[in-house]
Design a protein around this motif. Structure first.
Motif, PDB file in Angstrom:
ATOM      1  N   ARG A  79       0.841  -1.204   0.000  1.00  0.00           N
ATOM      2  CA  ARG A  79       0.000   0.000   0.000  1.00  0.00           C
ATOM      3  C   ARG A  79       0.874   1.251   0.000  1.00  0.00           C
ATOM      4  NH1 ARG A  79      -3.775  -2.968   2.558  1.00  0.00           N
ATOM      5  NH2 ARG A  79      -3.153  -2.616   4.690  1.00  0.00           N
ATOM      6  N   GLU A  80       1.946   1.216   0.771  1.00  0.00           N
ATOM      7  CA  GLU A  80       2.856   2.368   0.795  1.00  0.00           C
ATOM      8  C   GLU A  80       3.497   2.575  -0.566  1.00  0.00           C
ATOM      9  OE1 GLU A  80       5.637   1.966   4.010  1.00  0.00           O
ATOM     10  OE2 GLU A  80       4.066   2.132   5.536  1.00  0.00           O
ATOM     11  N   LYS A  85       3.871   5.732  -5.300  1.00  0.00           N
ATOM     12  CA  LYS A  85       3.872   5.748  -6.761  1.00  0.00           C
ATOM     13  C   LYS A  85       2.930   6.840  -7.284  1.00  0.00           C
ATOM     14  CE  LYS A  85       2.448   1.870  -8.559  1.00  0.00           C
ATOM     15  NZ  LYS A  85       2.192   0.614  -9.297  1.00  0.00           N
ATOM     16  N   LEU A  86       1.779   7.014  -6.653  1.00  0.00           N
ATOM     17  CA  LEU A  86       0.850   8.069  -7.062  1.00  0.00           C
ATOM     18  C   LEU A  86       1.426   9.460  -6.840  1.00  0.00           C
ATOM     19  CD1 LEU A  86      -2.542   6.669  -5.786  1.00  0.00           C
ATOM     20  CD2 LEU A  86      -1.772   6.871  -8.160  1.00  0.00           C
ATOM     21  N   ILE A 135      11.004   2.405  -5.821  1.00  0.00           N
ATOM     22  CA  ILE A 135       9.989   3.240  -5.184  1.00  0.00           C
ATOM     23  C   ILE A 135      10.156   3.213  -3.672  1.00  0.00           C
ATOM     24  CG2 ILE A 135       7.508   3.489  -4.731  1.00  0.00           C
ATOM     25  CD1 ILE A 135       7.093   2.320  -7.608  1.00  0.00           C
ATOM     26  N   HIS A 136      10.333   2.023  -3.132  1.00  0.00           N
ATOM     27  CA  HIS A 136      10.464   1.872  -1.683  1.00  0.00           C
ATOM     28  C   HIS A 136      11.668   2.657  -1.146  1.00  0.00           C
ATOM     29  CE1 HIS A 136      10.021   0.114   2.239  1.00  0.00           C
ATOM     30  NE2 HIS A 136      11.223  -0.407   2.180  1.00  0.00           N
ATOM     31  N   ALA A 137      12.727   2.731  -1.949  1.00  0.00           N
ATOM     32  CA  ALA A 137      13.963   3.381  -1.504  1.00  0.00           C
ATOM     33  C   ALA A 137      13.928   4.904  -1.611  1.00  0.00           C
ATOM     34  CB  ALA A 137      15.143   2.848  -2.316  1.00  0.00           C
ATOM     35  N   ILE A 138      12.971   5.453  -2.313  1.00  0.00           N
ATOM     36  CA  ILE A 138      12.927   6.913  -2.488  1.00  0.00           C
ATOM     37  C   ILE A 138      12.614   7.569  -1.146  1.00  0.00           C
ATOM     38  CG2 ILE A 138      11.709   8.827  -3.598  1.00  0.00           C
ATOM     39  CD1 ILE A 138      11.379   6.988  -6.034  1.00  0.00           C
ATOM     40  N   LEU A 140      10.552  13.606  -1.559  1.00  0.00           N
ATOM     41  CA  LEU A 140       9.255  13.735  -2.226  1.00  0.00           C
ATOM     42  C   LEU A 140       8.459  14.894  -1.637  1.00  0.00           C
ATOM     43  CD1 LEU A 140       8.042  10.041  -2.607  1.00  0.00           C
ATOM     44  CD2 LEU A 140       9.056  11.527  -4.339  1.00  0.00           C
ATOM     45  N   ASN A 141       8.477  14.983  -0.343  1.00  0.00           N
ATOM     46  CA  ASN A 141       7.749  16.043   0.346  1.00  0.00           C
ATOM     47  C   ASN A 141       8.281  17.418  -0.048  1.00  0.00           C
ATOM     48  OD1 ASN A 141       5.550  16.330   1.979  1.00  0.00           O
ATOM     49  ND2 ASN A 141       6.709  16.311   3.879  1.00  0.00           N
TER      50      ASN A 141
END
Length: 170
Positions: A60-61, A66-67, A140-143, A148-149
């Motif tokens: 889910r994370e 990804k979105l 994705i998990h490693a980003i 991102l924030n």
């Protein structure tokens, strides 16, 4: 329904009509971004104990991350085009130009998310080669969430600055 944002656009003549469209378009984009952020927060702000009990939490994370990544990838060229249009019309303040220069490197990092963007909007995970899908999920998990924030916050700040310039001409 009277006096809707669409009426506000329709009732104007050019060039105000175009600038009003920009204002309303930005507001709509912010609504979509906020919905994505709410989905993101609903997964990442869970109590750790709740996360630990849920065997699907990681997926889910990844899906929600990804979105967010895809939204950033889609938003950046739109902000760039909007900036160029307002700049060509001579409507940008020095503060906005300085902000764009300040965040250029940070926002430039969005380009590296292209493969992730494709995974999010094409819903091809079920047909992806297993090794490639695992590679994307690991990526994705490693980003870093903080990165991102920061990118999202700066894009939104820049967007609001551009909206203010468009608002002055509407």
């Amino acid at each position: 329904m009277k006096n809707t944002p669409l009426d506000w656009i329709k009732d104007a003549s050019e060039p105000a009509r175009t600038f009003r469209k920009m204002v309303i378009g930005w507001q709509n984009s912010v609504i979509a971004l906020n919905a994505t952020v709410r989905a993101f927060n609903s997964e990442f702000l869970k109590v750790e104990e709740e996360k630990d009990r849920d065997t699907h939490q990681l997926m889910r994370e990844i899906a929600v991350k990804k979105l967010v990544i895809s939204s950033l990838f889609e938003l950046k060229p739109q902000l760039d085009a909007w900036y160029r249009r307002l700049e060509a019309d001579g409507l940008l303040s020095d503060a906005t130009k300085d902000k764009k220069k300040e965040v250029r490197h940070l926002l430039g990092q969005v380009q590296k998310f292209e493969g992730i963007r494709n995974a999010a909007f094409h819903f091809g995970d079920v047909n992806e080669e297993t090794e490639e899908l695992l590679r994307i999920y690991d990526e994705i998990h490693a980003i870093d969430l903080a990165l991102l924030n920061r990118i999202l916050e700066e894009m939104i700040r820049l967007g609001y600055m551009l909206r203010e310039h468009a608002s002055t001409k509407s």
